[in-house]
Each structure stands twice: as structure tokens, then as C-alpha cells.
Design a protein around this motif. Structure first.
Motif, mmCIF file in Angstrom:
data_model
loop_
_atom_site.group_PDB
_atom_site.id
_atom_site.type_symbol
_atom_site.label_atom_id
_atom_site.label_comp_id
_atom_site.label_asym_id
_atom_site.label_seq_id
_atom_site.Cartn_x
_atom_site.Cartn_y
_atom_site.Cartn_z
ATOM 1 N N TYR A 183 -11.577 -4.416 5.690
ATOM 2 C CA TYR A 183 -10.927 -5.213 4.934
ATOM 3 C C TYR A 183 -10.693 -4.029 4.013
ATOM 4 O O TYR A 183 -9.431 -4.096 3.312
ATOM 5 C CB TYR A 183 -11.930 -6.408 4.129
ATOM 6 N N LEU A 184 -11.723 -2.980 3.847
ATOM 7 C CA LEU A 184 -11.348 -1.970 2.672
ATOM 8 C C LEU A 184 -10.040 -0.994 3.382
ATOM 9 O O LEU A 184 -9.175 -0.948 2.765
ATOM 10 C CB LEU A 184 -12.476 -1.148 2.684
ATOM 11 N N ALA A 185 -10.326 -0.838 4.537
ATOM 12 C CA ALA A 185 -9.255 0.116 5.270
ATOM 13 C C ALA A 185 -8.002 -0.524 5.184
ATOM 14 O O ALA A 185 -6.905 0.115 4.933
ATOM 15 C CB ALA A 185 -9.749 0.263 6.609
ATOM 16 N N ARG A 186 -7.688 -1.944 5.261
ATOM 17 C CA ARG A 186 -6.654 -2.863 5.264
ATOM 18 C C ARG A 186 -6.115 -2.901 4.001
ATOM 19 O O ARG A 186 -5.007 -3.109 3.737
ATOM 20 C CB ARG A 186 -6.628 -4.147 6.118
ATOM 21 N N GLY A 187 -6.933 -2.904 2.795
ATOM 22 C CA GLY A 187 -6.503 -3.311 1.690
ATOM 23 C C GLY A 187 -6.328 -2.153 0.669
ATOM 24 O O GLY A 187 -5.743 -2.505 -0.493
ATOM 25 N N ILE A 188 -6.848 -0.932 1.077
ATOM 26 C CA ILE A 188 -6.768 0.203 0.297
ATOM 27 C C ILE A 188 -5.508 1.112 0.443
ATOM 28 O O ILE A 188 -5.811 1.560 1.859
ATOM 29 C CB ILE A 188 -7.938 0.900 -0.004
ATOM 30 N N PRO A 189 -4.911 1.866 -0.212
ATOM 31 C CA PRO A 189 -3.943 2.705 0.597
ATOM 32 C C PRO A 189 -4.500 3.831 0.816
ATOM 33 O O PRO A 189 -5.421 4.235 0.256
ATOM 34 C CB PRO A 189 -2.942 2.973 -0.870
ATOM 35 N N MET A 206 -2.950 -11.363 1.686
ATOM 36 C CA MET A 206 -3.617 -11.726 2.876
ATOM 37 C C MET A 206 -3.832 -13.258 3.029
ATOM 38 O O MET A 206 -3.812 -13.657 3.763
ATOM 39 C CB MET A 206 -5.005 -11.004 3.294
ATOM 40 N N TYR A 235 -10.879 6.002 -9.990
ATOM 41 C CA TYR A 235 -10.537 5.634 -8.483
ATOM 42 C C TYR A 235 -10.982 4.291 -8.412
ATOM 43 O O TYR A 235 -10.461 3.302 -7.832
ATOM 44 C CB TYR A 235 -10.974 6.604 -7.557
ATOM 45 N N LYS A 268 0.804 -1.188 -0.030
ATOM 46 C CA LYS A 268 -0.023 -0.148 -0.083
ATOM 47 C C LYS A 268 0.759 1.260 -0.046
ATOM 48 O O LYS A 268 0.666 2.214 -0.726
ATOM 49 C CB LYS A 268 -0.875 0.147 1.191
ATOM 50 N N LEU A 270 -3.691 6.768 0.624
ATOM 51 C CA LEU A 270 -3.457 7.846 -0.405
ATOM 52 C C LEU A 270 -4.728 8.051 -1.246
ATOM 53 O O LEU A 270 -5.556 8.846 -1.651
ATOM 54 C CB LEU A 270 -2.373 7.847 -1.062
ATOM 55 N N LEU A 271 -5.256 6.565 -1.523
ATOM 56 C CA LEU A 271 -6.361 6.561 -2.458
ATOM 57 C C LEU A 271 -7.549 6.701 -1.862
ATOM 58 O O LEU A 271 -8.510 7.231 -2.500
ATOM 59 C CB LEU A 271 -6.236 5.020 -3.081
ATOM 60 N N TRP A 293 -10.338 9.409 -2.755
ATOM 61 C CA TRP A 293 -11.944 9.174 -2.814
ATOM 62 C C TRP A 293 -12.845 10.021 -2.069
ATOM 63 O O TRP A 293 -13.673 10.819 -2.578
ATOM 64 C CB TRP A 293 -12.116 7.745 -2.267
ATOM 65 N N TYR A 352 -10.786 5.870 8.468
ATOM 66 C CA TYR A 352 -9.601 4.932 8.267
ATOM 67 C C TYR A 352 -9.223 4.409 9.711
ATOM 68 O O TYR A 352 -9.061 3.322 10.090
ATOM 69 C CB TYR A 352 -8.654 5.863 7.612
ATOM 70 N N TYR A 360 -5.827 -2.546 -6.307
ATOM 71 C CA TYR A 360 -5.180 -2.661 -5.046
ATOM 72 C C TYR A 360 -5.774 -3.744 -4.135
ATOM 73 O O TYR A 360 -5.136 -4.437 -3.521
ATOM 74 C CB TYR A 360 -5.251 -1.320 -4.605
ATOM 75 N N LEU A 361 -7.272 -3.799 -4.367
ATOM 76 C CA LEU A 361 -7.739 -4.864 -3.333
ATOM 77 C C LEU A 361 -7.651 -6.191 -3.832
ATOM 78 O O LEU A 361 -7.186 -6.820 -2.862
ATOM 79 C CB LEU A 361 -9.387 -4.522 -3.464
ATOM 80 N N THR A 377 -3.843 -6.808 -2.598
ATOM 81 C CA THR A 377 -3.787 -7.221 -0.931
ATOM 82 C C THR A 377 -4.502 -8.186 -0.456
ATOM 83 O O THR A 377 -3.994 -8.801 0.494
ATOM 84 C CB THR A 377 -4.172 -5.666 -0.327
ATOM 85 N N SER A 380 2.276 3.528 -2.844
ATOM 86 C CA SER A 380 1.491 4.507 -3.564
ATOM 87 C C SER A 380 1.913 6.039 -3.250
ATOM 88 O O SER A 380 1.814 6.901 -3.731
ATOM 89 C CB SER A 380 -0.039 4.394 -3.091
#
Lengths: 234, 253
Positions: B72-78, A217, A202, A171, B80-81, B85, B111, A209-210, A213, A174
């Protein structure tokens, strides 16, 4: 701007080429800094185990600096600060060889090495002392005991933490956009400013990214399950 | 030596900008804005995180699943992105322009709430089941047992982790740089743009400033953790109660 139309980006040959380039750059920065971080982490761990306070103090200071200064600041320090001290010839050479990406790999790798090294150290500390004594009694040298008995168990203990930090590193790649590396986030921001399709651009980046990651995991979860089974079997 | 003299000069000429940004001639910036942003962010994220933790422990799937999705979204998306958003979606949702500070505050609250909910959840789960059972046996409802018996103990034990989340948040505020939030990194960028010839000195000052703030807080978190662990072992030794929560907590670290 009209309604939702993701194909306006994906079907456009120029934008799709930019996306492929961005993904490739993200993966390159990630892989390069992971390798640098892991080799440095092992070196730091070895340094820490040497007798003498000097090396231990150095490693502690290294880890403390890299964990207490924001990663973005470390990136900027390398790209703007340290780069300006290099001899002019080297600066020109670097500028011809994508210096942004080079400094991103160095900064992210050095930073992540601090985390990896701490993971490995706590993994090593969790190995029972008897393992060390037994392997020395069986005739292993210091290095042999480390290499064949302790490190494999330490790596197994450290596995979950290493996977978590690998996901963070992916992550954090980026952040390289802030110094101008044309990785995935940088690319979608550019596509957004050219098409005004923020939602679609976006969304594409988020999904890419998902997928990566979640895959990392999943590998981590598989690794952990296998270890549990191996430990239960032995 | 000239480098140290340069650093001293830069600090002497720009300390106010590094401290409060262009205030009162502009928005509050510098290290004060960084700390305000992190404190407000954690202040909003904490109650939200507790609610999310309770939802993730609820027997109803409809409450649990959205929380897991968020985590999972918070852990998986940078991050910055996520900032990009919120920067794009927030004005669309509320129908007017939003200053960068608010964009960053909203991003950090959501976050960090995801991570704090995991901390609170494991804090609740680390308490012996007997606490909940006893409270129920004494006539508390589930929610009232949570409120008066389980949460006070669980939240107390999570204080050190929340503090280290605060340190992470301070480090995360630097990303506001990409949407021009006036904070410490932004101030350093302004100084660097004005001087042009001393990037090493400027960014060294920036790194040292963050190091001092974060190192102090991290040290404080460790100290608190040590005291809380010590007070817990005393209590359990005196009361003869189960040792398992303290053991579980140390084993996790």
C-alpha cells in the motif's frame, strides 16, 4: 537539528501557508490533467473506431509514444522543448500565467490519455456483441447505441483500471516539481532545505499523499462492489 | 530540415556522453547507467519480491501484514517522494555518504519488489490447487512443494510481467534526475545546459532514445507472452488438464 518536532513546521504561519498552496497546486494539476486526459481518451477511442487505416495508425502511434517514453521526459520535452518553438509573444504571455503548471497539465494529460484510452477500449471490447446487435435491432442509431447501451457498460468494465490509472496520475503530479511547479513535493523539499527537518517535512507530504490515494482506492473499491451487486441483481 | 541537421549534429558530437556519460573520467552515465540501474534494480527486486509473495501467502498474520503495508505504501506514495526518503534515511542508517546511483538502486529495488510480489502472488494463485495438493500427497513439505513444484511453474508464467516491470523500471530511473544520478536524462540535461539554444532537438533525441529501448523490450514481452500462452494451451490440450489458469490469465489482461 533537534529532536522530532512536527509542530515546528505546522505551527509556523509561513510554512503552513506554503503547504496549503502546495496541496492546492497538486490538486489543480491533478484535476486539470485528469479532465484533459479523459476527454482526449474518449476522442482517441472515437478516432480509433472510424473506418480507415490512417486514423488507426495515428492513434496507435500516439499510444505507443506516450507509453514508451518516461513521463518525466515528456514533461521536459514540453516545458523546455516545445515551449521554445512557440512565438515569443505567446512565450511571454505563458510566463506570466504560470507556464510550468500549464505545461505540466498538458504533458501529464496527454500522457495519461493514452492509458485511459486503452482502458476504455478494453472495457468496450468486453461488452458482448449481442448488446450492439440488439440495440441496433431496437432502432438505435450508431451514436445512440454507443451513447445509451455500449458506453455505459464499457465504462463500468473499465472502472477498476481507470481508478488505478487515476491513482498513478495523482502520484505523477509530483513529477511537475522537476520543471519547477510549486506543488506539494516541491514545497516540502523547500521547507526541508530551510528548516533541515527532513523527517518531519517528508512525513507531512507522505501522509497527505497517502490520505488522497487511499481515498481514491476506496472509491474504486466501492465502485467495483456496487457494479458487482448491480450485475448480480440484473 | 535544418532541425534534422541540428539533431544529427548534436548526436554526432555527444553520442559518447549519451551512451556512457563521462566515463572513464567520471562515473558511468548515459544509457549504459540507465540500463545497469534498471537491470540491477530488477535483479535485486525479483528475489525480494518472491520472498514477499511467499510471506503474503503465509498462514501467519505477522508475516502477511508487513507485506500488505509495504504494497500500500508503494502504491500510495509518489516514487519521487520515496526517493527523497531514501536519499535522506539511507546515509543516516548506515552512517556514511551514499552515491546517487546507490540511493536510486535501493529505492528501485524496494519499490519494484512490492509490485513484483503482487505479480508472483497472482502467478502462484493462478496455478490449480491440485499442484500443491499432489505435491503434498507425494510427500513434499509445504516449503519443498513450493520450491520444487509450485514456484517453477508460477515464476515461468510471470516472465512477461516481470519484463514489463523492467520497462517500467527503465522509465522510473529518469527520476534519479532530481538527486543528480548520472544517467541518460541527466546526460541530456548536461548537453542542453551547454548548448542552451537547442532544447527541442536535445529533448527530442532523449525521447527517441527511450522510445527505442522501451518499445523493443515491450515488443519482446508481448512476443514472450504469446509464446508462453501458446505453449500452455498445447500442454493442456495434450494432457487434457484444466484450462482454468490460462483462461484466468487472459481474462485478467
Amino acid at each position: 537539528m533537534s529532536g522530532f518536532d512536527i509542530m515546528a513546521i505546522l505551527a509556523n504561519p509561513e510554512f503552513s501557508r506554503m503547504l496549503v498552496h502546495g496541496v492546492r497546486m497538486t490538486l489543480t494539476v491533478f484535476a486539470g490533467s485528469w479532465l484533459l486526459a479523459m476527454s482526449l481518451a474518449i476522442t482517441l477511442l472515437a478516432l480509433r473506431m472510424l473506418p480507415g487505416r490512417l486514423t488507426e495508425g495515428f492513434v496507435a502511434a500516439y499510444i505507443s509514444y506516450h507509453r514508451n517514453v518516461p513521463t518525466l521526459v515528456q514533461l521536459m520535452f514540453w516545458y523546455f522543448g516545445i515551449a521554445s518553438l512557440l512565438p515569443p509573444g505567446l512565450q511571454i504571455w505563458l510566463a506570466d500565467h504560470n507556464s510550468e503548471a500549464v505545461f505540466a497539465v498538458i504533458a501529464l494529460g496527454l500522457c495519461q490519455a493514452a492509458y485511459f484510452s486503452e482502458d476504455l477500449r478494453s472495457g468496450l471490447r468486453a461488452v458482448p456483441k449481442g448488446q450492439w446487435e440488439a440495440s441496433r435491432a431496437l432502432g438505435h442509431s450508431y451514436v445512440g447505441a454507443m451513447r445509451w447501451v455500449l458506453m455505459p457498460q464499457a465504462a463500468r468494465n473499465a472502472g477498476p483500471a481507470i481508478v488505478n490509472h487515476t491513482v498513478s496520475l495523482f502520484k505523477n503530479s509530483s513529477l511537475a516539481m522537476a520543471i519547477g511547479v510549486s506543488e506539494l513535493t516541491h514545497v516540502v523539499k523547500e521547507i526541508e532545505s530551510r528548516t533541515f527537518r527532513a523527517f518531519e517535512s517528508y512525513l507531512i507530504a507522505t501522509l497527505i499523499y497517502l490520505v488522497c490515494t487511499l481515498l481514491l482506492m476506496a472509491v474504486g473499491a466501492w465502485f467495483e462492489r456496487r457494479n458487482r451487486e448491480m450485475r448480480a441483481a440484473s | 530540415m535544418t532541425m534534422l541537421a541540428n539533431i544529427a549534429d548534436i548526436v554526432r558530437e555527444n553520442w559518447l556522453l549519451l551512451l556512457i556519460g563521462q566515463y572513464p573520467n567520471g562515473p558511468v552515465g548515459g544509457i549504459v547507467a540507465t540500463l545497469m540501474l534498471s537491470a540491477l534494480g530488477i535483479g535485486l527486486a525479483f528475489p525480494l519480491g518472491v520472498v514477499l509473495a511467499l510471506a503474503s501467502l503465509s498462514p501467519w498474520r505477522a508475516l502477511r501484514w508487513p507485506v500488505f503495508a509495504l504494497i500500500y505504501l508503494a502504491r500510495g506514495i509518489p516514487l519521487l517522494l520515496i526517493i527523497l526518503w531514501v536519499y535522506f534515511l539511507l546515509p543516516v542508517l548506515i552512517g556514511r555518504n551514499v552515491p546517487g546511483f546507490v540511493t536510486m538502486l535501493v529505492t528501485l529495488s524496494i519499490y519494484q519488489a512490492a509490485f513484483i510480489s503482487e505479480i508472483v502472488r497472482s502467478g502462484i494463485q493462478a496455478l490449480p490447487r491440485g499442484q500443491m495438493d499432489a505435491a503434498r500427497a507425494l510427500g513434499h513439505s509445504h516449503l519443498s512443494a513450493m520450491r520444487w513444484v509450485v514456484l517453477p511453474q508460477a515464476l515461468f508464467n510471470t516472465i512477461p510481467s516481470i519484463l514489463s516491470q523492467f520497462v517500467s523500471t527503465i522509465k522510473d530511473t529518469t527520476l534519479g534526475y532530481v538527486i543528480n544520478v548520472p544517467e541518460l536524462t541527466f546526460a541530456a540535461g548536461q548537453i542542453n545546459n551547454r548548448l542552451l539554444t537547442k532544447p527541442f532537438e536535445v529533448y527530442a533525441i532523449l525521447a527517441v532514445a527511450y522510445f527505442i529501448v522501451c518499445w523493443t523490450l515491450t515488443w519482446f514481452a508481448h512476443e514472450l507472452e504469446r509464446r508462453i500462452a501458446a505453449s500452455r494451451t498445447n500442454v493442456t490440450a495434450a494432457g487434457g488438464a484444466s484450462l482454468s489458469p490460462a483462461r484466468a490469465a487472459t481474462a485478467e489482461v
